[in-house]
Scaffold this motif. Sequence first.
Motif, PDB file in Angstrom:
ATOM      1  N   ASN A  22      38.675  46.643  31.983  1.00 29.03           N
ATOM      2  CA  ASN A  22      40.049  46.001  31.968  1.00 29.03           C
ATOM      3  C   ASN A  22      39.640  44.395  32.081  1.00 29.03           C
ATOM      4  N   ILE A  23      38.591  44.128  33.101  1.00 30.81           N
ATOM      5  CA  ILE A  23      38.342  42.827  33.349  1.00 30.81           C
ATOM      6  C   ILE A  23      37.509  42.251  32.236  1.00 30.81           C
ATOM      7  N   GLN A  24      36.675  42.873  31.706  1.00 30.51           N
ATOM      8  CA  GLN A  24      35.773  42.300  30.599  1.00 30.51           C
ATOM      9  C   GLN A  24      36.721  42.089  29.519  1.00 30.51           C
ATOM     10  N   ARG A  25      37.783  42.942  29.079  1.00 29.67           N
ATOM     11  CA  ARG A  25      38.469  42.908  28.109  1.00 29.67           C
ATOM     12  C   ARG A  25      39.631  41.265  28.087  1.00 29.67           C
ATOM     13  N   MET A  26      39.889  41.262  29.387  1.00 27.65           N
ATOM     14  CA  MET A  26      41.009  40.167  29.714  1.00 27.65           C
ATOM     15  C   MET A  26      40.051  39.068  29.644  1.00 27.65           C
ATOM     16  N   PRO A  39      42.126  34.725  36.831  1.00 29.72           N
ATOM     17  CA  PRO A  39      42.896  36.017  37.318  1.00 29.72           C
ATOM     18  C   PRO A  39      43.647  35.848  38.885  1.00 29.72           C
ATOM     19  N   HIS A  40      44.738  36.627  38.778  1.00 28.13           N
ATOM     20  CA  HIS A  40      45.527  36.842  40.106  1.00 28.13           C
ATOM     21  C   HIS A  40      44.932  37.948  40.891  1.00 28.13           C
ATOM     22  N   PHE A  41      44.458  37.666  42.200  1.00 25.09           N
ATOM     23  CA  PHE A  41      43.809  38.660  42.718  1.00 25.09           C
ATOM     24  C   PHE A  41      44.588  39.400  43.822  1.00 25.09           C
ATOM     25  N   LYS A  42      46.049  39.093  43.673  1.00 24.84           N
ATOM     26  CA  LYS A  42      46.898  39.712  44.681  1.00 24.84           C
ATOM     27  C   LYS A  42      47.045  41.119  44.404  1.00 24.84           C
ATOM     28  N   THR A  43      46.722  41.784  43.037  1.00 24.08           N
ATOM     29  CA  THR A  43      46.581  43.091  42.788  1.00 24.08           C
ATOM     30  C   THR A  43      45.652  44.151  43.513  1.00 24.08           C
ATOM     31  N   HIS A  44      44.382  43.553  43.418  1.00 21.13           N
ATOM     32  CA  HIS A  44      43.165  44.227  44.028  1.00 21.13           C
ATOM     33  C   HIS A  44      42.901  43.849  45.582  1.00 21.13           C
ATOM     34  N   ALA A  50      36.491  41.586  43.535  1.00 21.85           N
ATOM     35  CA  ALA A  50      36.241  40.128  43.066  1.00 21.85           C
ATOM     36  C   ALA A  50      34.624  40.099  42.388  1.00 21.85           C
ATOM     37  N   GLY A  51      33.839  40.606  43.105  1.00 21.11           N
ATOM     38  CA  GLY A  51      32.512  40.570  42.354  1.00 21.11           C
ATOM     39  C   GLY A  51      32.277  40.976  41.048  1.00 21.11           C
ATOM     40  N   TRP A  52      32.870  42.107  40.470  1.00 23.90           N
ATOM     41  CA  TRP A  52      33.118  42.353  39.289  1.00 23.90           C
ATOM     42  C   TRP A  52      33.709  41.357  38.386  1.00 23.90           C
ATOM     43  N   PHE A  53      34.668  40.512  38.675  1.00 23.73           N
ATOM     44  CA  PHE A  53      35.098  39.315  38.178  1.00 23.73           C
ATOM     45  C   PHE A  53      34.092  38.446  37.900  1.00 23.73           C
ATOM     46  N   ARG A  54      33.453  38.111  39.050  1.00 27.49           N
ATOM     47  CA  ARG A  54      32.514  36.993  39.094  1.00 27.49           C
ATOM     48  C   ARG A  54      31.487  37.294  37.886  1.00 27.49           C
ATOM     49  N   GLN A  55      30.818  38.757  37.817  1.00 24.32           N
ATOM     50  CA  GLN A  55      29.939  39.370  36.871  1.00 24.32           C
ATOM     51  C   GLN A  55      30.377  39.223  35.528  1.00 24.32           C
ATOM     52  N   ALA A  56      32.008  38.917  35.309  1.00 30.57           N
ATOM     53  CA  ALA A  56      32.448  38.797  34.067  1.00 30.57           C
ATOM     54  C   ALA A  56      32.761  37.144  33.897  1.00 30.57           C
ATOM     55  N   GLY A  57      32.067  36.368  34.787  1.00 27.72           N
ATOM     56  CA  GLY A  57      32.151  34.924  34.460  1.00 27.72           C
ATOM     57  C   GLY A  57      33.331  34.014  34.962  1.00 27.72           C
ATOM     58  N   VAL A  58      33.988  34.948  36.101  1.00 31.10           N
ATOM     59  CA  VAL A  58      35.088  34.282  36.501  1.00 31.10           C
ATOM     60  C   VAL A  58      34.708  33.446  37.667  1.00 31.10           C
ATOM     61  N   VAL A 235      44.247  44.360  35.901  1.00 35.24           N
ATOM     62  CA  VAL A 235      43.153  44.804  36.597  1.00 35.24           C
ATOM     63  C   VAL A 235      43.092  46.506  36.555  1.00 35.24           C
ATOM     64  N   PHE A 236      44.307  46.859  37.171  1.00 43.58           N
ATOM     65  CA  PHE A 236      44.406  48.451  37.246  1.00 43.58           C
ATOM     66  C   PHE A 236      45.610  49.070  36.384  1.00 43.58           C
ATOM     67  N   TYR A 237      46.337  47.978  35.773  1.00 43.73           N
ATOM     68  CA  TYR A 237      47.537  48.728  35.135  1.00 43.73           C
ATOM     69  C   TYR A 237      48.339  49.605  35.845  1.00 43.73           C
ATOM     70  N   ASP A 238      49.436  49.983  35.091  1.00 42.96           N
ATOM     71  CA  ASP A 238      50.381  51.365  36.066  1.00 42.96           C
ATOM     72  C   ASP A 238      51.090  51.731  35.279  1.00 42.96           C
ATOM     73  N   ALA A 239      52.215  52.530  35.756  1.00 45.84           N
ATOM     74  CA  ALA A 239      53.117  53.445  34.882  1.00 45.84           C
ATOM     75  C   ALA A 239      54.137  52.269  34.012  1.00 45.84           C
ATOM     76  N   GLN A 240      54.443  51.308  34.850  1.00 50.12           N
ATOM     77  CA  GLN A 240      55.431  50.275  34.285  1.00 50.12           C
ATOM     78  C   GLN A 240      54.644  49.629  33.136  1.00 50.12           C
ATOM     79  N   GLN A 241      53.352  49.247  33.141  1.00 50.35           N
ATOM     80  CA  GLN A 241      52.801  48.610  32.061  1.00 50.35           C
ATOM     81  C   GLN A 241      52.698  49.541  30.908  1.00 50.35           C
ATOM     82  N   LEU A 242      52.406  51.136  31.051  1.00 49.73           N
ATOM     83  CA  LEU A 242      52.288  51.821  30.209  1.00 49.73           C
ATOM     84  C   LEU A 242      53.521  52.171  29.243  1.00 49.73           C
TER      85      LEU A 242
END
Lengths: 368, 368
Positions: A22-26, A39-44, A50-58, A235-242
Amino acid sequence: MPISDSIHKPTLLLDETVVRRNIQRMAGKALAGRTRFRPHFKTHQSLEIAGWFRQAGVNQITVSSVDMAAYFAAGGWDDITIAFSVNPRQLAEIDSLASSIHLELLVESAEAVDLLDRGLRHRVDAWIKVDAGAGRTGLAWNKPEQVLKLAETLRQANHLRLKGLLTHAGNTYSAPDPQAAAGLFAVSAARMNRLRQSLLAAGFEDIQVSVGDTPGCSSTTDFATVNEIRPGNFVFYDAQQLKIGSCQPADLGVALACPLVALHPERGEAVVYGGAIHLSKDTLEWEGERVYGLIAEATADGWGSLIPSGVVARVSQEHGILRLPPAALAHLKLGDLLYVIPAHSCLTAQCLGRYLSLDGHWIEMMRA
Amino acid sequence: MPISDSIHKPTLLLDETVVRRNIQRMAGKALAGRTRFRPHFKTHQSLEIAGWFRQAGVNQITVSSVDMAAYFAAGGWDDITIAFSVNPRQLAEIDSLASSIHLELLVESAEAVDLLDRGLRHRVDAWIKVDAGAGRTGLAWNKPEQVLKLAETLRQANHLRLKGLLTHAGNTYSAPDPQAAAGLFAVSAARMNRLRQSLLAAGFEDIQVSVGDTPGCSSTTDFATVNEIRPGNFVFYDAQQLKIGSCQPADLGVALACPLVALHPERGEAVVYGGAIHLSKDTLEWEGERVYGLIAEATADGWGSLIPSGVVARVSQEHGILRLPPAALAHLKLGDLLYVIPAHSCLTAQCLGRYLSLDGHWIEMMRA
């Protein structure tokens, strides 16, 4: 040992493969769209994620509170937007952060600008918070004279530099489908650009536009008119996004594992340990009714497909009442785990306070 | 220094005088009604507040999870009912508790009795969980043959002793007034007693009846037919209880202090720092609409009267959107504190994780 054997009570399982995808795609969409990804980090709310975002260049992030900014700053993040109207009772903490990192704040009144300018000793960037139609807070998009006046006030300030116009188009959450979400995103972006034109025409230079909401950013690829996107929930999505269609079932990054504590086959229900203090009381409309989450199948190593018509029908403090089809109820026994896809993953993560990765390690998050 | 000066972010204020009076009143009612008072501690979840109950003569308590039982047991409470259907994944923790304190559990199936009897080495008391009309979980009150069968199963068990019949009449939460709540309480008690008669007629001895919900226990004085009451929310009450009429404004024990971050007088609204992660997303119907809480006036040392027509109209993760009458909005400035009476104080306490007493000291609670 299967992951389910280590779960004794309601536990938020996280699929790292999905979350990283999800991170890589966005991040890839932002790159392709030539817009800045903040990206907004309030979700996670987690330094490890956050380190996974860093690895994706954020390198630049958004948070929703001063405390959250301090948590990520302590973890090495040095370019942070606090996307929340300034709280005058936290000026000292804000100034302390501004002394050590690049900080961007939201203002929506001359009073707030004045409080900040008098209260801060260090410089910050300021975004004018605009209500582009969502109706939460911010200056109205269709009153450019108010925005111009506030920009003028900012020009006079010593410790604030006007960076641009920022909005959260939260109305995309009521979009019935991705096309509608993309349409609302485009409308917000257009309104923001009209305001930008008013500011440029009045002599303000380099006015940026920042937008961000998961339904909009997931459903569009046209970021040409905005300088920055700030989605978080993706980053996680959920039922509402589905439900909106901004994600597919395979994109769901977290599920709440709940032990079964009672069966009521005569009314098609199962009771789990897992209620309002785990899922929050957020709901979505699903097949014509308000529900607190959807139910996914248990697999050998986590959760699988959604169970058709499986929903969290009611919750009380610690109980979740699940409605399941007879075939799904038939093979259940007390102590089995049921996997709930929360209505709103941000609130569920906040309730649980940490994640159990499918590989069995705990992922910690900020604690209040 | 006024208490408000020490508040920088959303903070749950607690009025100890009010809370102690609520405790004393309910303890006095139980004493006068000659019923055992086994208050539910899931609302406050605090050893310090538990001490106030101890001072009011309470020695027996109810909790909603194994973890909560362990927290209070570690604090010296040695007679605890876990009022939640047995979670088979926590048998080891349950057995450990049963080795050191007097423990009472809820069962509602032969499967649960069997799991417990095989999993425990220490004796516990067992209540048969009855659904007296609320529709959450438990054996149906109008199917005595199922209750008799489970009682028979319990008679065969080695580590469980049948103590009686227990229900939570949560349907009182939808009562329009105290008379209706008292009426529902009486109906539940009558149904429980009819079941008790069935058990006594079948040769079971000393079958007790335990009931408990704040609207019912607050609205009645007739406890003659029940052996035990287990209300919990009465310790703080909240907007929902105010609406039912099970408390008066002067009985409200907690309020969420929220800093004002934006004003929108043109639409009659104010935005505070204080949202879904503080209030939960629980609602009540108030003057014809769903709201997330009510608003009380700020006073020199805490909160005062309710502001007529003041409500929390919407919440997002950290934002609360308050609707206030023009007179109340007129004198507000950024940074002022607004006091929210939560829809549901149990969930708000859970969200905040601690309380600030009006005398300025922090009251800690159990942390997950």
